[in-house]
Design an enzyme around this catalytic site. Structure first.
Site, PDB file in Angstrom:
ATOM      1  N   GLY A  29       7.301 -16.179 -13.399  1.00 54.93           N
ATOM      2  CA  GLY A  29       7.073 -16.017 -14.830  1.00 54.93           C
ATOM      3  C   GLY A  29       5.867 -16.507 -15.507  1.00 54.93           C
ATOM      4  O   GLY A  29       5.708 -16.641 -16.635  1.00 54.93           O
ATOM      5  N   GLY A  30       4.906 -16.848 -14.411  1.00 56.17           N
ATOM      6  CA  GLY A  30       3.475 -17.292 -15.098  1.00 56.17           C
ATOM      7  C   GLY A  30       2.623 -15.916 -15.189  1.00 56.17           C
ATOM      8  O   GLY A  30       1.484 -16.275 -15.890  1.00 56.17           O
ATOM      9  N   PHE A 110       2.082  -3.881  -2.007  1.00 59.65           N
ATOM     10  CA  PHE A 110       0.755  -3.285  -1.631  1.00 59.65           C
ATOM     11  C   PHE A 110       0.897  -1.969  -1.282  1.00 59.65           C
ATOM     12  O   PHE A 110       1.771  -1.685  -0.421  1.00 59.65           O
ATOM     13  CB  PHE A 110      -0.027  -4.219  -0.949  1.00 59.65           C
ATOM     14  N   TYR A 160      11.274   3.981  -7.908  1.00 61.42           N
ATOM     15  CA  TYR A 160      11.147   4.481  -6.747  1.00 61.42           C
ATOM     16  C   TYR A 160      12.482   4.121  -5.904  1.00 61.42           C
ATOM     17  O   TYR A 160      12.443   4.524  -4.786  1.00 61.42           O
ATOM     18  CB  TYR A 160       9.864   4.454  -6.171  1.00 61.42           C
ATOM     19  N   LYS A 175      13.632  -2.694  -2.800  1.00 68.50           N
ATOM     20  CA  LYS A 175      14.106  -2.402  -4.270  1.00 68.50           C
ATOM     21  C   LYS A 175      15.533  -1.648  -4.329  1.00 68.50           C
ATOM     22  O   LYS A 175      16.444  -1.696  -5.168  1.00 68.50           O
ATOM     23  CB  LYS A 175      13.171  -1.834  -5.372  1.00 68.50           C
ATOM     24  N   PRO A 201      11.027  -0.869 -14.403  1.00 67.23           N
ATOM     25  CA  PRO A 201       9.751  -0.442 -15.352  1.00 67.23           C
ATOM     26  C   PRO A 201       9.222   0.595 -14.543  1.00 67.23           C
ATOM     27  O   PRO A 201       8.798   0.773 -13.293  1.00 67.23           O
ATOM     28  CB  PRO A 201       8.891  -1.856 -15.340  1.00 67.23           C
ATOM     29  N   GLY A 202       8.447   1.553 -15.463  1.00 63.87           N
ATOM     30  CA  GLY A 202       7.562   2.637 -14.914  1.00 63.87           C
ATOM     31  C   GLY A 202       6.205   1.943 -14.832  1.00 63.87           C
ATOM     32  O   GLY A 202       5.790   0.791 -14.522  1.00 63.87           O
ATOM     33  N   PRO A 205       0.682  -1.304 -17.085  1.00 61.15           N
ATOM     34  CA  PRO A 205      -0.579  -1.987 -16.738  1.00 61.15           C
ATOM     35  C   PRO A 205      -0.544  -3.432 -17.134  1.00 61.15           C
ATOM     36  O   PRO A 205      -0.306  -3.564 -18.360  1.00 61.15           O
ATOM     37  CB  PRO A 205      -1.608  -1.118 -17.268  1.00 61.15           C
TER      38      PRO A 205
END
Lengths: 296, 281
Positions: A29-30, A110, A160, A175, A201-202, A205
């Site tokens: 949450g940071g 990643f 995905y 996921k 979420p898609g 950024p």
């Protein structure tokens, strides 16, 4: 005209007393989207637990919540460790009171072609995303059951999970596991008014990170890369973090009392974009190497 | 303790969230459509009740108007594209552009597939599936022309993954609508026309059936209420959901996922139908 811009930062979908006298525990949450979601709960009246392994991140999260005028505590936790999760709940509940809402946001990911992914890399991502989600959900639910109180859990998923994620096989598998866990736990805990949903979420950024721009992308290159990505999105724009916050608060609010075991994708229909004739296909390995060397 | 009850959706959004919006609710006469219309009205929308049964639409609009709402009725056949075009022409001349379209909903009643007549099949799928498409098309053509954007909500089913034995025309049409929702969302995102769907679970009975009896069969421990659906429809149509499109909300209290290790004894659709539905005179 592309999808309209959302209402401005600070505008609220739900009123400021929706989560009054409630505590929301947010893993990761940071920073980034976790922090944005935590802030939206705070605007709706909640106090916040910022759970993170990194002291600087915890402090950033706490500062953001206090700036909104709500209470926040940071707690160090490695969600891969069920014992550490239990301890963290003991610590924050002694300070703030019982946790009413859990946001399983912490993740690791990643890009890497699967044949170059080490067993350790796979295990680590699955451990954080899938096992961590289970550890926190189990701890939260057992406390709510003990107290005879309902509650709401929201997992942060990924579109995905439904399609597979070439170049992020570990995260996609984890996921997908989270989606399935959402379905199982929802049925198990519905009789006790503990709801669990997943928000996927898609392309959002993150203002403070390079996020999903490109492997190893420099922050100063970020805007150019976002501009390029815009041409690939049916909605013509990227997501704004506050939009996730609004949907997260809706799903955890009493207005969504009958929504449980559900996976919501918020991505401007990007994951649905499948034409009969696609762009020329490029193997993951080749596109990964090209982009890592600074190519488009 | 079952799932909690929702607060009134009329207290969810900032006041007047739909002021200056024209909301068109296409109805088959189901109370859920009327409740949704009333929710939009509570936020200041001008509401149009449109459907095949003009008398019902007039009565429904009058009920809303009695509560101080700008409400209008119009009769049309959603399954007939010419009628749809005329309907939009008439009401947009009078009220301005429709910004929100709520497509038709109806609940099924069980019938074994081999006993279902082609007329029954078409009666359901013509209105739900074809009708939803024709209304969405007409709206999209108009909003693409004037670049004003719009939000569309279709009615889908939580059982699109599992199928809906015994309710084939409704479940098939609604599963099709979930798919249509996805396709149209991608096609119309570039024009700021968002297309989403809601899939209500077992709705509370309004009539003779016992809600307690139904609730006992649900993991949620209670039936789906109008407020559960209204809140979700309202959210999907607000600017706060500007990035949400192509999504179907299951509002079913985790009903479709319920695969017990020891499920109840299986009874064929035909046997249950013959046991519970009295034969025709």
């Amino acid at each position: 005209m592309p999808l309209a811009q959302p209402p401005p930062m600070g505008a609220q979908l739900l009123s400021e007393d929706t989560f009054a006298d409630q505590r929301v525990y947010v893993t990761g949450g940071g920073t980034g989207l976790g922090k944005a979601i935590a802030c939206e709960f705070a605007r709706c009246g909640a106090d916040i637990v910022v759970a993170s392994r990194d002291a600087e991140h915890r402090q950033d999260g706490v500062n953001a919540i206090e700036a909104i005028g709500r209470r926040a505590v940071g707690v160090e936790v490695d969600i891969r460790d069920a014992g550490a999760v239990a301890e963290s709940f003991d610590i924050v509940e002694a300070e703030l009171g019982p946790v009413d809402v859990l946001i399983n946001n912490a993740a690791g990911n990643f890009e890497v072609p699967a044949e170059r992914m080490s067993a350790n890399a796979f295990r680590t991502v699955v451990d954080i995303v899938l096992n961590g989600t289970f550890n926190c959900s189990r701890e939260f639910a057992s406390r709510r059951l003990q107290a005879g109180r309902g509650g709401a859990i929201l997992n942060i998923g990924a579109p995905y999970a439904a399609t597979g994620g070439p170049s992020t096989a570990h995260s996609a598998a984890a996921k997908a596991g989270v989606n399935n866990l959402t379905w199982s736990l929802a049925v198990e805990w519905a009789p006790d008014d503990i709801r669990i949903n997943t928000l996927a979420p898609g392309y959002f950024p993150e203002p403070d990170r390079s996020g999903w721009v490109s492997p190893g992308a420099a922050l100063d290159n970020r805007n150019a890369q976002i501009a390029e990505r815009l041409t690939t999105l049916p909605g013509g724009r990227v997501g704004e973090a506050r939009e996730l916050g609004w949907l997260a608060t809706f799903l955890c609010s009493p207005f969504a009392s009958y929504i449980t075991g559900h996976v919501v994708v918020l991505d401007g229909a990007n994951w649905l974009r499948r034409g009969p004739i696609g762009d020329p296909f490029e193997p993951i390995r080749e596109s990964f190497d090209r982009r890592r060397e600074g190519g488009p | 303790m079952p799932l909690g009850s929702p607060p009134s959706p009329n207290r969810m959004l900032p006041p007047n969230s739909f002021k200056n919006s024209v909301v068109m609710v296409v109805t088959t006469g189901h109370w859920l459509s009327q409740e949704i219309a009333a929710s939009f009205a509570s936020y200041g929308a001008a509401v149009v009740i449109a459907g095949k049964d003009s008398k019902h639409c007039e009565a429904a609009a009058a009920e809303l108007a009695a509560a101080n709402t700008e409400a209008f009725a119009i009769g049309f056949d959603p399954a007939d594209p010419d009628s749809v075009a005329d309907c939009f022409e008439t009401l947009e001349q009078r009220l301005g552009g429709v910004g929100v379209l709520i497509n038709p909903f109806s609940e099924g009643s069980e019938v074994p597939a081999e006993q279902m007549s082609p007329a029954r099949w078409h009666e359901v799928t013509d209105t739900l599936l074809d009708g939803s498409l024709f209304c969405a098309q007409e709206l999209a053509r108009r909003r693409i022309d004037d670049d004003a954007g719009a939000a569309i909500v279709n009615f889908a089913t939580p059982f699109s993954v599992t199928g809906g034995a015994g309710l084939t025309p409704w479940e098939t049409a609604k599963a099709g609508l979930s798919h249509l929702t996805k396709s149209l969302a991608v096609e119309w995102a570039p024009y700021n026309i968002r297309v989403n769907a809601v899939a209500p679970g077992q709705l509370e009975a309004r009539g003779s059936r016992s809600n307690a009896e139904i609730a006992a069969t649900l993991s949620a421990g209670r039936c789906c209420q109008a407020a559960d659906v209204c809140a979700c429809v309202l959210y999907a149509c607000t600017p706060f959901a500007a990035y949400l499109t192509g999504h179907t909300f299951d509002i079913d209290g985790a009903s479709w996922q319920r695969q017990g290790r020891l499920p109840p004894k299986f009874e064929s659709i035909r046997s249950r139908y013959e046991r519970t539905i009295p034969p025709p005179e």
